[in-house]
Design a protein around this motif. Structure first.
Motif, short mmCIF file in Angstrom:
data_model
loop_
_atom_site.label_atom_id
_atom_site.label_comp_id
_atom_site.label_asym_id
_atom_site.label_seq_id
_atom_site.Cartn_x
_atom_site.Cartn_y
_atom_site.Cartn_z
N VAL A 32 8.97 -2.52 2.91
CA VAL A 32 7.69 -2.24 3.06
C VAL A 32 7.14 -1.70 1.50
O VAL A 32 6.05 -1.80 1.18
CB VAL A 32 7.29 -0.91 4.05
N LEU A 33 7.97 -0.89 0.91
CA LEU A 33 7.65 -0.40 -0.28
C LEU A 33 7.65 -1.49 -1.36
O LEU A 33 6.91 -1.37 -2.63
CB LEU A 33 8.48 0.95 -0.69
N ARG A 34 8.63 -2.39 -1.47
CA ARG A 34 8.68 -3.63 -2.10
C ARG A 34 7.50 -4.44 -2.19
O ARG A 34 6.95 -5.06 -3.09
CB ARG A 34 10.04 -4.46 -1.91
N GLY A 35 6.98 -4.59 -0.88
CA GLY A 35 5.82 -5.53 -0.61
C GLY A 35 4.63 -4.81 -1.07
O GLY A 35 3.50 -5.42 -1.43
N TYR A 36 4.54 -3.50 -0.95
CA TYR A 36 3.29 -2.87 -1.32
C TYR A 36 3.51 -1.98 -2.56
O TYR A 36 2.78 -0.92 -2.63
CB TYR A 36 2.62 -2.06 -0.29
N ALA A 37 4.23 -2.38 -3.41
CA ALA A 37 4.36 -1.46 -4.78
C ALA A 37 3.37 -1.16 -5.48
O ALA A 37 3.32 -0.04 -6.08
CB ALA A 37 5.83 -2.17 -5.57
N ARG A 38 2.19 -1.98 -5.35
CA ARG A 38 1.15 -1.65 -6.14
C ARG A 38 0.40 -0.68 -5.87
O ARG A 38 -0.45 -0.11 -6.55
CB ARG A 38 0.19 -2.80 -6.08
N TYR A 39 0.70 -0.05 -4.58
CA TYR A 39 -0.12 1.12 -4.36
C TYR A 39 0.77 2.66 -4.12
O TYR A 39 0.17 3.45 -3.89
CB TYR A 39 -0.19 1.13 -2.74
N SER A 40 1.93 2.47 -4.95
CA SER A 40 3.06 3.56 -5.09
C SER A 40 3.44 4.01 -6.34
O SER A 40 3.71 2.96 -7.37
CB SER A 40 3.87 3.80 -3.92
N HIS A 41 3.72 5.15 -6.57
CA HIS A 41 4.70 5.62 -7.74
C HIS A 41 6.06 5.38 -7.37
O HIS A 41 6.92 5.38 -8.60
CB HIS A 41 4.35 6.88 -8.03
#
Length: 555
Positions: free
Chosen positions: A201-210
């Motif tokens: 989930v964080l790999r897929g939406y990495a653009r939203y997170s630090h």
């Protein structure tokens, strides 16, 4: 208290033209008033009311209160990049707040965690109107005090926060699919995927997170220096009165203590520190499984108003001690002129080699004992030691770990019952002589109080990731500071293990970085603890000068 007008939303432009929005609370009375500024990334309406009184309460004490959305959050413009714009934006916000109608031109800042750190960052950028700060639960060094501990990635905390910040960014952009996926992940952390530290989930939406920035920078360096108060204030003046607030079971305690120590050393202005029994939040009398009583109820709102009254309004009041630490044993506040730093008192481990099999075999003793056989534990990545109690993980605070210590992959060393009460006040350290059959391994160390009724209540802990080296080597595990009076009849216990999951990721034993660790590659590791060269160093505070020094008189 003064009546307060309904909040008004006002906007300012940062130096690059980015619009920053704020809610402003103004007393319904003739001014002028000093300004209290809070800047935060979670939506200004929340205003950190998870731990503080509502902004209107502060305004009713004769302050203009400004709660501002940081860049790229709430309704403010621009793109949110974790801490990257907070120094300049913070200084601009201070200058703007000082010029608000009805302002005296003097500004104080308050807030905890992210909101605490950006007070120090604003100071680093130069803010002449900033006259008082109340930073609570902050990191002095972002790498060592927040993202990593002892070289190990703080998995549970970082993952939960990374998902939260990504979900907020997705909501702001109305990416409903991403928000739903991230929200679902926040309710059940994805800790069992093929890359335990880097879920899909964080790999897929990495653009939203630090999160990738933190995971991908495992060593200190320029990235961390660019967002750390330690580095950004290294050559800047810090002569501003500050009231620091910490919690014994807050994950940023070490940062709070280090910030207070360093700024006190460099500043001529008054500095105060209060450390309660609390976790990161809430700040309440019950912390984990223990009710610490009426004195543990947060008084921070009252303390902050008194601090601002003194330094923004010039009001006289009783001189308060520089340091107040909540004693976890007596459930009372201890008062000091400075952070206590007593000469460390050593205890030594000994056993018949069965400290992992029986909690009664391992001993903590005053004198080293020549043990014929060392203690061995086998860390199995299939069933890693869970994180229970302390400052990391979901079940934080004080917990009974008696059942956990019965596991055969934890080595326990316990003192005899204390003859008299023992006050520990200051940092704890473990010097451990350890042997491993893997290139890399982890050490989890927990100091607990063993009650006569059998409960084992954690007091402090430390964690260390050890990289390649000699098979047998000394390892220093820095454990967190503590203030506790251990009563007579109770015992102290040191518990050693090879994991503390999911507070920290399981060490694969291969030397691979956390970001590269696959679940399938994690190997079983045998750890051997040697009594010779191992010492537990305790901050024993002497209660009476006419008694012999050291820990011996207590045991």
């Amino acid at each position: 208290m003064i009546p307060v007008r309904p909040p008004e939303t006002l906007s300012m432009n940062a130096r690059d033209g980015t619009r920053l929005d704020a809610d402003v609370y103004v007393p319904e009375a003739p001014g002028p008033f000093p300004v209290l500024l809070m800047r935060q990334p979670y939506g200004r309406v929340i205003a950190s009311t998870v731990v503080y009184a509502h902004p209107a309460w502060y305004a009713a004490h004769g302050y203009i209160v400004v709660v501002q959305d940081v860049r790229g959050c709430g309704t403010s413009g621009g793109e949110f990049r974790l801490f990257e714009h907070e120094a300049e934006d913070g200084a601009d916000a201070v200058a703007w707040a000082a010029d608000l109608p009805g302002s005296t031109g003097e500004v104080g800042m308050y807030g905890f965690s992210y909101q605490g750190n950006i007070q120090l960052l604003a100071l680093s950028a130069g803010a002449p109107a900033l006259k008082a700060l109340c930073p609570a639960m902050v990191a002095w060094d972002m790498h060592a005090d927040w993202a990593y501990e002892g070289g190990a990635f703080r998995l549970a905390d970082n993952l939960a926060w990374g998902i939260q910040m990504a979900a907020e960014a997705a909501r702001r952009r109305q990416d409903f699919i991403a928000h739903q996926a991230l929200y679902a992940a926040s309710r059940n952390l994805p800790l069992d995927e093929e890359l335990p530290t880097h879920p899909r989930v964080l790999r897929g939406y990495a653009r939203y997170s630090h999160y990738d920035d933190w995971l991908g920078n495992p060593l200190p360096g320029s990235y961390w220096d660019g967002i750390s108060p330690r580095a950004l204030l290294s050559d800047k003046p810090v002569d501003v009165p500050m009231l620091f607030v910490g919690g014994w079971f807050d994950q940023m305690l070490t940062g709070t203590l280090n910030a207070f120590h360093e700024i006190s050393r460099r500043s001529a202005s008054p500095q105060r520190l209060l450390v309660g029994p609390w976790t990161h939040m809430p700040w309440s009398r019950r912390v984990g499984a223990v009710d610490f009583g009426a004195e543990a109820v947060s008084r921070i709102d009252v303390e902050q108003v008194a601090w601002f009254d003194r330094h923004l309004k010039g009001k006289a009041g009783p001189v308060r001690p520089a340091v107040e630490l909540f004693d976890l044993g007596t459930k009372r506040w201890q008062v000091y002129d400075a952070l206590p730093s007593p000469e460390p008192a050593p205890l030594h481990i000994s056993s018949t080699g069965l400290a992992a099999i029986s909690t009664e075999d391992g001993r903590l003793t005053l004198q080293p004992i020549d043990c014929a056989f060392p203690d061995r534990i086998v860390h199995d990545p299939w069933r890693p030691i869970p994180s229970i109690g302390g400052h990391a993980g979901s079940e934080s605070g004080v917990r009974d770990r008696a059942a956990l210590d019965e596991r055969a992959d934890i080595a326990c060393y316990t003192t005899e019952p204390l003859k008299t009460p023992l006050l520990l006040a200051g940092p704890v350290r473990l010097d451990l002589m350890v042997e491993a059959d893997a290139p890399s391994f982890d050490i989890s160390a927990v100091l607990a109080q063993v009650e006569p009724d059998g409960r084992v209540l954690n007091l402090t802990q430390g964690y260390r990731r050890v990289e390649e080296g000699n098979a047998i080597r000394p390892v220093q595990v820095g454990m967190r500071a503590v203030c506790v009076t251990v009563p007579a009849g109770s015992r102290l216990r040191l518990s050693l293990a090879g994991a503390c999951f999911p507070a920290f990721p399981v060490n694969p034993g291969t030397g691979a970085e956390a970001a590269e660790t696959r679940l399938v590659d994690c190997r079983t590791i045998t750890l051997t603890f040697h009594a010779a060269g191992t010492r537990l160093l305790l901050p024993v505070t002497e209660a009476a000068q006419d008694l012999p020094k050291g820990i011996g008189r207590f045991l």
